[in-house]
Design a protein around this motif. Structure first.
Motif, PDB file in Angstrom:
ATOM      1  N   GLN A 194      -5.141   1.874  10.349  1.00  0.00           N
ATOM      2  CA  GLN A 194      -4.294   2.726   9.501  1.00  0.00           C
ATOM      3  C   GLN A 194      -2.853   2.804  10.024  1.00  0.00           C
ATOM      4  OE1 GLN A 194      -5.596   4.369   6.480  1.00  0.00           O
ATOM      5  NE2 GLN A 194      -7.008   2.709   6.991  1.00  0.00           N
ATOM      6  N   LYS A 195      -2.292   1.655  10.353  1.00  0.00           N
ATOM      7  CA  LYS A 195      -0.926   1.626  10.857  1.00  0.00           C
ATOM      8  C   LYS A 195       0.070   1.830   9.721  1.00  0.00           C
ATOM      9  CE  LYS A 195      -2.157   0.718  15.094  1.00  0.00           C
ATOM     10  NZ  LYS A 195      -1.994   1.733  16.159  1.00  0.00           N
ATOM     11  N   THR A 196       1.244   2.324  10.085  1.00  0.00           N
ATOM     12  CA  THR A 196       2.328   2.497   9.121  1.00  0.00           C
ATOM     13  C   THR A 196       3.574   1.832   9.693  1.00  0.00           C
ATOM     14  OG1 THR A 196       3.088   4.595  10.077  1.00  0.00           O
ATOM     15  CG2 THR A 196       1.351   4.705   8.403  1.00  0.00           C
ATOM     16  N   HIS A 252       0.842  -1.197   0.000  1.00  0.00           N
ATOM     17  CA  HIS A 252       0.000   0.000   0.000  1.00  0.00           C
ATOM     18  C   HIS A 252       0.878   1.249   0.000  1.00  0.00           C
ATOM     19  CE1 HIS A 252      -2.638   3.112   1.884  1.00  0.00           C
ATOM     20  NE2 HIS A 252      -3.551   2.528   1.120  1.00  0.00           N
ATOM     21  N   HIS A 253       0.446   2.281  -0.722  1.00  0.00           N
ATOM     22  CA  HIS A 253       1.306   3.454  -0.902  1.00  0.00           C
ATOM     23  C   HIS A 253       1.636   4.147   0.414  1.00  0.00           C
ATOM     24  CE1 HIS A 253      -2.646   5.422  -0.667  1.00  0.00           C
ATOM     25  NE2 HIS A 253      -1.996   6.526  -0.372  1.00  0.00           N
ATOM     26  N   ALA A 254       0.756   4.034   1.425  1.00  0.00           N
ATOM     27  CA  ALA A 254       1.013   4.708   2.703  1.00  0.00           C
ATOM     28  C   ALA A 254       1.256   3.726   3.841  1.00  0.00           C
ATOM     29  CB  ALA A 254      -0.168   5.613   3.064  1.00  0.00           C
ATOM     30  N   GLN A 255       0.696   2.520   3.753  1.00  0.00           N
ATOM     31  CA  GLN A 255       0.779   1.557   4.846  1.00  0.00           C
ATOM     32  C   GLN A 255       1.728   0.400   4.547  1.00  0.00           C
ATOM     33  OE1 GLN A 255      -3.835   1.327   5.284  1.00  0.00           O
ATOM     34  NE2 GLN A 255      -2.982   0.790   7.289  1.00  0.00           N
ATOM     35  N   GLN A 256       2.629   0.605   3.628  1.00  0.00           N
ATOM     36  CA  GLN A 256       3.535  -0.466   3.233  1.00  0.00           C
ATOM     37  C   GLN A 256       4.372  -0.973   4.405  1.00  0.00           C
ATOM     38  OE1 GLN A 256       6.851   1.059   0.744  1.00  0.00           O
ATOM     39  NE2 GLN A 256       5.847   3.043   0.985  1.00  0.00           N
ATOM     40  N   PHE A 257       4.721  -2.253   4.347  1.00  0.00           N
ATOM     41  CA  PHE A 257       5.616  -2.856   5.339  1.00  0.00           C
ATOM     42  C   PHE A 257       6.323  -4.037   4.684  1.00  0.00           C
ATOM     43  CE2 PHE A 257       1.460  -4.920   5.851  1.00  0.00           C
ATOM     44  CZ  PHE A 257       1.780  -6.268   5.820  1.00  0.00           C
ATOM     45  N   PRO A 258       7.460  -4.476   5.222  1.00  0.00           N
ATOM     46  CA  PRO A 258       8.191  -5.608   4.628  1.00  0.00           C
ATOM     47  C   PRO A 258       7.487  -6.930   4.933  1.00  0.00           C
ATOM     48  CG  PRO A 258       9.326  -4.811   6.577  1.00  0.00           C
ATOM     49  CD  PRO A 258       8.197  -3.858   6.341  1.00  0.00           C
ATOM     50  N   PRO A 317      -8.401  -1.146   0.548  1.00  0.00           N
ATOM     51  CA  PRO A 317      -8.219   0.307   0.462  1.00  0.00           C
ATOM     52  C   PRO A 317      -7.574   0.728  -0.845  1.00  0.00           C
ATOM     53  CG  PRO A 317      -6.522  -0.672   1.849  1.00  0.00           C
ATOM     54  CD  PRO A 317      -7.490  -1.758   1.525  1.00  0.00           C
ATOM     55  N   LYS A 318      -7.772   1.951  -1.220  1.00  0.00           N
ATOM     56  CA  LYS A 318      -7.195   2.481  -2.439  1.00  0.00           C
ATOM     57  C   LYS A 318      -5.673   2.477  -2.336  1.00  0.00           C
ATOM     58  CE  LYS A 318     -11.092   5.573  -3.409  1.00  0.00           C
ATOM     59  NZ  LYS A 318     -11.499   6.964  -3.616  1.00  0.00           N
ATOM     60  N   GLY A 319      -5.053   2.299  -3.487  1.00  0.00           N
ATOM     61  CA  GLY A 319      -3.592   2.345  -3.510  1.00  0.00           C
ATOM     62  C   GLY A 319      -2.953   0.983  -3.461  1.00  0.00           C
ATOM     63  N   TYR A 320      -3.767  -0.105  -3.449  1.00  0.00           N
ATOM     64  CA  TYR A 320      -3.182  -1.437  -3.450  1.00  0.00           C
ATOM     65  C   TYR A 320      -2.768  -1.795  -4.860  1.00  0.00           C
ATOM     66  CZ  TYR A 320      -4.736  -2.610   1.271  1.00  0.00           C
ATOM     67  OH  TYR A 320      -4.898  -2.660   2.616  1.00  0.00           O
ATOM     68  N   GLY A 321      -1.894  -2.757  -4.954  1.00  0.00           N
ATOM     69  CA  GLY A 321      -1.524  -3.266  -6.267  1.00  0.00           C
ATOM     70  C   GLY A 321      -0.033  -3.405  -6.409  1.00  0.00           C
ATOM     71  N   PRO A 322       0.402  -4.236  -7.347  1.00  0.00           N
ATOM     72  CA  PRO A 322       1.824  -4.495  -7.513  1.00  0.00           C
ATOM     73  C   PRO A 322       2.625  -3.301  -7.979  1.00  0.00           C
ATOM     74  CG  PRO A 322       0.566  -5.450  -9.335  1.00  0.00           C
ATOM     75  CD  PRO A 322      -0.431  -4.953  -8.318  1.00  0.00           C
ATOM     76  N   HIS A 323       1.945  -2.278  -8.522  1.00  0.00           N
ATOM     77  CA  HIS A 323       2.674  -1.125  -9.030  1.00  0.00           C
ATOM     78  C   HIS A 323       2.719   0.027  -8.029  1.00  0.00           C
ATOM     79  CE1 HIS A 323       2.784  -3.163 -12.829  1.00  0.00           C
ATOM     80  NE2 HIS A 323       1.472  -3.228 -12.861  1.00  0.00           N
ATOM     81  N   ALA A 324       2.163  -0.198  -6.836  1.00  0.00           N
ATOM     82  CA  ALA A 324       2.235   0.851  -5.826  1.00  0.00           C
ATOM     83  C   ALA A 324       3.680   1.032  -5.394  1.00  0.00           C
ATOM     84  CB  ALA A 324       1.372   0.487  -4.617  1.00  0.00           C
ATOM     85  N   PRO A 325       4.102   2.255  -5.071  1.00  0.00           N
ATOM     86  CA  PRO A 325       5.479   2.495  -4.669  1.00  0.00           C
ATOM     87  C   PRO A 325       5.813   1.692  -3.423  1.00  0.00           C
ATOM     88  CG  PRO A 325       4.238   4.567  -4.813  1.00  0.00           C
ATOM     89  CD  PRO A 325       3.286   3.479  -5.073  1.00  0.00           C
TER      90      PRO A 325
END
Length: 382
Positions: A304-306, A244-250, A350-358
């Motif tokens: 909405q954790k980051t 996710h563009h804002a909630q990304q994690f490893p 949520p919006k922003g999911y997908g393999p092309h998200a940063p």
């Protein structure tokens, strides 16, 4: 110059050009070039017999005899013959015993069951050490003892958690390749080291360096997650959340930390009651791992954790998981039952999911391994 002589001269020049082109294109291939394999009179050289190919070409072009081939041409022939024996780069695993073949969880587990792990087994502590009031409280109010018939299975789980990733073991390679392919959808094998592992959520280009505190059990858990048809959907959903563009994690590193929670829960006998009920250990530990990962994803998504919250989330999750394992397992059952019926995801989308998200590769991740253990019985790490 007569017409016949001119014809022979032109043919000789053409043949010389063919030999020279073979040498040039062969050099480009040796240097890692991307040129297509050369042909001779429309026949790909890859289809010709390697032994004697260059002597035959040279003799046909300029009338040499086999014993008159120059040292330079012979050296070129040796290099060309070596093309057939070139092996994949070290660490690619593409040359394993069964290249490209996925491996099931049961097959991987059987590998460890039939391998001599005695040196690793010596390091385990099946249960935590308690003393004083903590020991008395556990005796009076703690869970029942694990049935003796389950001790060997419990010890196997803890022993695998002591094993590292062995790049020389083809089974280890197949396990890692399977995880990569199932998460990414790729059909191709990948290298042992590279940025593609960071895309999966390891901290660096070598997955072996991220298994601290969980050992190879962390990879077995990931394999379990992606090779079951129901939990695969969950794994892919959590994997999308991790991008996710804002909630990304490893993703993989988070999974390693959850495996460590499962190891501690087993050692602290939090799973004993359920193991005794099912008369199994490995399936209970696997389900506990999956349920804990599901719970983390739900918290991460709904609250909405980051990445900056990772340490606190894992800390609270460890306490919750050890305190209410049966509750977590029930949640997993409900989720899997819902997905099998094609119902909407419990995680949402949520919006922003997908393999092309940063996906930033420069994340500072606080793992469970860096946090104090949260057990009133003063648990010791494995």
């Amino acid at each position: 110059m007569s017409e016949d002589a001119c014809s022979l001269h032109n043919e000789k020049e053409w043949e010389d050009g063919q030999v020279e082109r073979v040498a040039v294109e062969g050099a480009s291939l040796r240097d890692g070039g991307s040129h297509a394999l050369p042909t001779f009179r429309g026949i790909p050289l890859s289809e010709l017999k390697y032994h004697g190919v260059l002597q035959a070409l040279t003799a046909e072009a300029i009338g040499w005899q086999p014993g008159a081939v120059s040292a330079e041409v012979l050296r070129a022939q040796e290099e060309w013959e070596a093309v057939d024996s070139i092996q994949p780069a070290t660490g690619s695993w593409a040359g394993s015993e069964q290249p490209g073949q996925l491996i099931s969880f049961s097959e991987a587990l059987q590998h460890f069951q039939t391998t001599d792990l005695s040196s690793f087994k010596e390091r385990i502590q099946p249960t935590v050490r308690r003393s004083g009031l903590a020991a008395l409280r556990h005796l009076l109010f703690g869970p029942p003892k694990l049935h003796r018939g389950l001790h060997e299975e419990r010890d196997l789980v803890l022993t695998i958690a002591q094993c590292g990733l062995d790049s020389q073991d083809p089974v280890h390679g197949r396990i890692l390749q399977t995880i990569y392919k199932k998460l990414t959808g790729s059909k191709l094998d990948c290298a042992l080291h590279g940025d593609h592992w960071e895309d999966l959520g390891f901290q660096g280009s070598n997955p072996a360096t991220d298994l601290r505190g969980a050992g190879f059990l962390a990879l077995l858990h990931l394999l379990y997650l992606v090779m079951d048809s129901q939990t695969l959907l969950m794994a892919q959903e959590i994997f999308r959340l991790s991008h996710h563009h804002a909630q990304q994690f490893p993703f993989c590193l988070m999974s390693v930390n959850i495996t460590r929670i499962a190891i501690q829960a087993l050692r602290e006998e939090c799973l004993t009651r359920e193991c005794n009920r099912q008369q199994k250990v490995i399936p209970v530990v696997n389900s506990f791992y999956a349920a804990t990962f599901l719970r983390l994803a739900h918290i991460w998504r709904s609250q909405q954790k980051t990445i900056s919250d990772s340490g606190f989330v894992l800390k609270d999750l460890e306490v919750l998981a050890k305190k209410s394992p049966r509750r977590l397992l029930k949640t997993l059952e409900i989720y899997l039952a819902g997905t099998s019926k094609g119902q909407a995801s419990l995680l949402g989308a949520p919006k922003g999911y997908g393999p092309h998200a940063p996906h930033s590769k420069e994340l500072t991740f606080t793992g469970v391994c860096d946090l104090p253990l949260h057990s009133s019985e003063d648990a010791q790490p494995i």
